[in-house]
Design a protein around this motif. Structure first.
Motif, PDB file in Angstrom:
ATOM      1  N   ALA A 214     -34.697  37.892 -50.508  1.00  0.00           N
ATOM      2  CA  ALA A 214     -34.920  37.663 -51.938  1.00  0.00           C
ATOM      3  C   ALA A 214     -33.891  36.699 -52.510  1.00  0.00           C
ATOM      4  CB  ALA A 214     -34.872  38.996 -52.683  1.00  0.00           C
ATOM      5  N   TYR A 215     -32.632  36.875 -52.140  1.00  0.00           N
ATOM      6  CA  TYR A 215     -31.591  35.987 -52.664  1.00  0.00           C
ATOM      7  C   TYR A 215     -31.655  34.601 -52.024  1.00  0.00           C
ATOM      8  CZ  TYR A 215     -29.540  39.524 -55.609  1.00  0.00           C
ATOM      9  OH  TYR A 215     -29.357  40.443 -56.621  1.00  0.00           O
ATOM     10  N   ALA A 217     -34.253  33.076 -51.307  1.00  0.00           N
ATOM     11  CA  ALA A 217     -35.353  32.360 -51.975  1.00  0.00           C
ATOM     12  C   ALA A 217     -34.883  31.602 -53.211  1.00  0.00           C
ATOM     13  CB  ALA A 217     -36.460  33.344 -52.350  1.00  0.00           C
ATOM     14  N   VAL A 218     -33.757  32.014 -53.797  1.00  0.00           N
ATOM     15  CA  VAL A 218     -33.219  31.283 -54.957  1.00  0.00           C
ATOM     16  C   VAL A 218     -31.960  30.506 -54.579  1.00  0.00           C
ATOM     17  CG1 VAL A 218     -34.221  32.877 -56.633  1.00  0.00           C
ATOM     18  CG2 VAL A 218     -31.889  33.293 -55.782  1.00  0.00           C
ATOM     19  N   GLY A 219     -31.691  30.399 -53.271  1.00  0.00           N
ATOM     20  CA  GLY A 219     -30.573  29.592 -52.806  1.00  0.00           C
ATOM     21  C   GLY A 219     -29.276  30.319 -52.593  1.00  0.00           C
ATOM     22  N   ALA A 220     -29.249  31.633 -52.838  1.00  0.00           N
ATOM     23  CA  ALA A 220     -28.022  32.416 -52.702  1.00  0.00           C
ATOM     24  C   ALA A 220     -27.908  32.920 -51.271  1.00  0.00           C
ATOM     25  CB  ALA A 220     -28.009  33.571 -53.690  1.00  0.00           C
ATOM     26  N   THR A 221     -27.235  32.152 -50.429  1.00  0.00           N
ATOM     27  CA  THR A 221     -27.074  32.487 -49.024  1.00  0.00           C
ATOM     28  C   THR A 221     -25.589  32.502 -48.672  1.00  0.00           C
ATOM     29  OG1 THR A 221     -27.282  30.150 -48.441  1.00  0.00           O
ATOM     30  CG2 THR A 221     -29.295  31.472 -48.379  1.00  0.00           C
ATOM     31  N   ALA A 222     -25.273  33.053 -47.506  1.00  0.00           N
ATOM     32  CA  ALA A 222     -23.888  33.100 -47.055  1.00  0.00           C
ATOM     33  C   ALA A 222     -23.326  31.684 -46.993  1.00  0.00           C
ATOM     34  CB  ALA A 222     -23.805  33.777 -45.691  1.00  0.00           C
ATOM     35  N   GLY A 223     -22.170  31.502 -47.569  1.00  0.00           N
ATOM     36  CA  GLY A 223     -21.540  30.191 -47.581  1.00  0.00           C
ATOM     37  C   GLY A 223     -21.850  29.367 -48.813  1.00  0.00           C
ATOM     38  N   ALA A 224     -22.878  29.745 -49.568  1.00  0.00           N
ATOM     39  CA  ALA A 224     -23.206  29.018 -50.799  1.00  0.00           C
ATOM     40  C   ALA A 224     -22.229  29.414 -51.904  1.00  0.00           C
ATOM     41  CB  ALA A 224     -24.638  29.330 -51.232  1.00  0.00           C
ATOM     42  N   ASP A 225     -22.075  28.536 -52.878  1.00  0.00           N
ATOM     43  CA  ASP A 225     -21.207  28.788 -54.035  1.00  0.00           C
ATOM     44  C   ASP A 225     -22.052  29.489 -55.090  1.00  0.00           C
ATOM     45  OD1 ASP A 225     -19.310  28.747 -56.042  1.00  0.00           O
ATOM     46  OD2 ASP A 225     -19.633  26.628 -56.543  1.00  0.00           O
ATOM     47  N   VAL A 226     -21.972  30.826 -55.123  1.00  0.00           N
ATOM     48  CA  VAL A 226     -22.862  31.640 -55.961  1.00  0.00           C
ATOM     49  C   VAL A 226     -22.065  32.311 -57.076  1.00  0.00           C
ATOM     50  CG1 VAL A 226     -24.530  33.544 -55.976  1.00  0.00           C
ATOM     51  CG2 VAL A 226     -24.284  32.101 -53.925  1.00  0.00           C
ATOM     52  N   HIS A 238     -24.219  44.400 -60.572  1.00  0.00           N
ATOM     53  CA  HIS A 238     -25.225  44.987 -59.677  1.00  0.00           C
ATOM     54  C   HIS A 238     -25.739  43.928 -58.710  1.00  0.00           C
ATOM     55  CE1 HIS A 238     -28.897  47.274 -58.578  1.00  0.00           C
ATOM     56  NE2 HIS A 238     -28.280  48.329 -59.075  1.00  0.00           N
ATOM     57  N   ASP A 239     -25.950  42.701 -59.205  1.00  0.00           N
ATOM     58  CA  ASP A 239     -26.361  41.608 -58.331  1.00  0.00           C
ATOM     59  C   ASP A 239     -25.237  41.221 -57.372  1.00  0.00           C
ATOM     60  OD1 ASP A 239     -28.875  41.512 -59.477  1.00  0.00           O
ATOM     61  OD2 ASP A 239     -28.819  39.362 -59.898  1.00  0.00           O
ATOM     62  N   VAL A 240     -23.991  41.208 -57.857  1.00  0.00           N
ATOM     63  CA  VAL A 240     -22.858  40.918 -56.970  1.00  0.00           C
ATOM     64  C   VAL A 240     -22.796  41.950 -55.849  1.00  0.00           C
ATOM     65  CG1 VAL A 240     -20.351  40.702 -56.808  1.00  0.00           C
ATOM     66  CG2 VAL A 240     -21.542  39.756 -58.788  1.00  0.00           C
ATOM     67  N   LEU A 241     -23.023  43.223 -56.194  1.00  0.00           N
ATOM     68  CA  LEU A 241     -23.043  44.289 -55.200  1.00  0.00           C
ATOM     69  C   LEU A 241     -24.176  44.086 -54.201  1.00  0.00           C
ATOM     70  CD1 LEU A 241     -22.183  47.093 -54.106  1.00  0.00           C
ATOM     71  CD2 LEU A 241     -23.585  48.121 -55.904  1.00  0.00           C
ATOM     72  N   ALA A 242     -25.379  43.801 -54.708  1.00  0.00           N
ATOM     73  CA  ALA A 242     -26.522  43.584 -53.819  1.00  0.00           C
ATOM     74  C   ALA A 242     -26.281  42.391 -52.905  1.00  0.00           C
ATOM     75  CB  ALA A 242     -27.794  43.375 -54.642  1.00  0.00           C
ATOM     76  N   LEU A 243     -25.685  41.349 -53.435  1.00  0.00           N
ATOM     77  CA  LEU A 243     -25.368  40.180 -52.616  1.00  0.00           C
ATOM     78  C   LEU A 243     -24.360  40.545 -51.522  1.00  0.00           C
ATOM     79  CD1 LEU A 243     -25.289  37.578 -55.489  1.00  0.00           C
ATOM     80  CD2 LEU A 243     -26.536  37.229 -53.346  1.00  0.00           C
ATOM     81  N   GLU A 244     -23.379  41.374 -51.843  1.00  0.00           N
ATOM     82  CA  GLU A 244     -22.425  41.796 -50.808  1.00  0.00           C
ATOM     83  C   GLU A 244     -23.125  42.617 -49.736  1.00  0.00           C
ATOM     84  OE1 GLU A 244     -18.157  44.077 -50.407  1.00  0.00           O
ATOM     85  OE2 GLU A 244     -18.430  42.354 -51.717  1.00  0.00           O
ATOM     86  N   VAL A 245     -24.060  43.477 -50.137  1.00  0.00           N
ATOM     87  CA  VAL A 245     -24.845  44.219 -49.146  1.00  0.00           C
ATOM     88  C   VAL A 245     -25.552  43.244 -48.205  1.00  0.00           C
ATOM     89  CG1 VAL A 245     -26.825  45.765 -48.833  1.00  0.00           C
ATOM     90  CG2 VAL A 245     -25.159  46.231 -50.642  1.00  0.00           C
TER      91      VAL A 245
END
Length: 271
Positions: A214-215, A217-226, A238-245
């Motif tokens: 899901a992330y 799909a909007v460009g939020a991948t490991a190594g990206a500046d998010v 909550h999104d920061v937490l989900a991204l860390e998961v």
């Protein structure tokens, strides 16, 4: 990497080993202290979001970060220590708990987890419930944290992020409605992934692969500046937490939309 989430059965088996924080809070919902008094995870300490997890509202937004000394004092009163694991829960899908998780991590605590499924999951599992009004921990903690361990962007740098995620509901992002702040819309260039999309129908976080997809799909991948923002900086955590998961590091914009629109000269997009 240890997951920043913990299941109810694991927590139930570790109550003697961890410090449990109840941060129940819902905008317009029942008062957290009353809900805590009616029933909480045994041994938990209550933490008030407005008093301990946010500073006074103003030009910096509706829920700016608390002063470090205020936050650290509140954590000590709740029994938090530097070397003892902490588990945080709420009854708001993990939104308030994620804010506390982020603040503890930001202040240097290395072992903080959020109860997956929140208070409803604990109750649904038929696990023990303790009653009683909030009170300081029997043994004050020795937490000595200082801020700076988690990435942050501010009003001057938020648009520099390679991927800027808006964690609010899609209709707020598009500017169709704005129930809280005086201006509708979103920060130019932001993409939308609401915090509610992080959870499955059972109220627990979606599997790692689904969150990553899901992330991505909007460009939020490991190594990206998010970077992530919301209305006031709470649900963005909550999104920061989900991204860390999902294995993606992300910065928080604490002031979020409520700070952004405090200056009418800042640009706004609707779409």
């Amino acid at each position: 990497m240890t997951s920043p989430l913990i299941a109810v059965d694991e927590l139930a088996g570790r109550l003697e080993e961890v410090t449990v924080l109840d941060v129940r809070y819902r905008l317009g919902g029942p008062p957290g202290p009353e809900e805590f008094a009616a029933g909480h995870v045994p041994g938990a300490s209550y933490v008030d979001l407005g008093a301990a997890l946010a500073g006074p509202p103003g030009a910096g937004g509706r829920h700016p970060l608390p002063a470090p000394d205020v936050f650290v004092a509140a954590m000590r009163a709740a029994g938090v220590c530097n070397d003892r694991p902490v588990v945080v829960y709420d009854d708001w899908s993990g939104n308030a708990a994620a804010r506390c998780w982020w603040l503890l991590r930001h202040h240097g605590h290395r072992d903080v987890r959020v109860l997956d499924g929140a208070w409803p999951a604990w109750r649904a599992a038929g696990l023990p419930v303790e009653q009683g009004a909030p009170a300081p921990a029997a043994e004050p903690g020795g937490f000595t944290g200082e801020p700076g361990a988690m990435p942050v962007v501010d009003v001057a740098t938020v648009r520099d992020a390679g991927v800027l995620v808006d964690a609010r509901a899609p209709e707020r992002y598009r500017g169709e409605v704005e129930p809280v702040d005086p201006v509708a819309g979103h920060i130019p260039g932001a993409v939308n992934l609401p915090s509610s999309a992080n959870l499955g129908p059972d109220g627990r976080f979606r599997p790692v692969a689904e969150l990553a997809e899901a992330y991505a799909a909007v460009g939020a991948t490991a190594g990206a500046d998010v970077a992530v923002y919301c209305g006031s900086g709470v649900t963005a955590a909550h999104d920061v937490l989900a991204l860390e998961v999902a294995g993606v590091a992300a910065a928080l914009y604490p002031g979020s939309w409520s700070e952004w629109v405090a200056d009418p000269d800042r640009p706004v997009e609707t779409s």
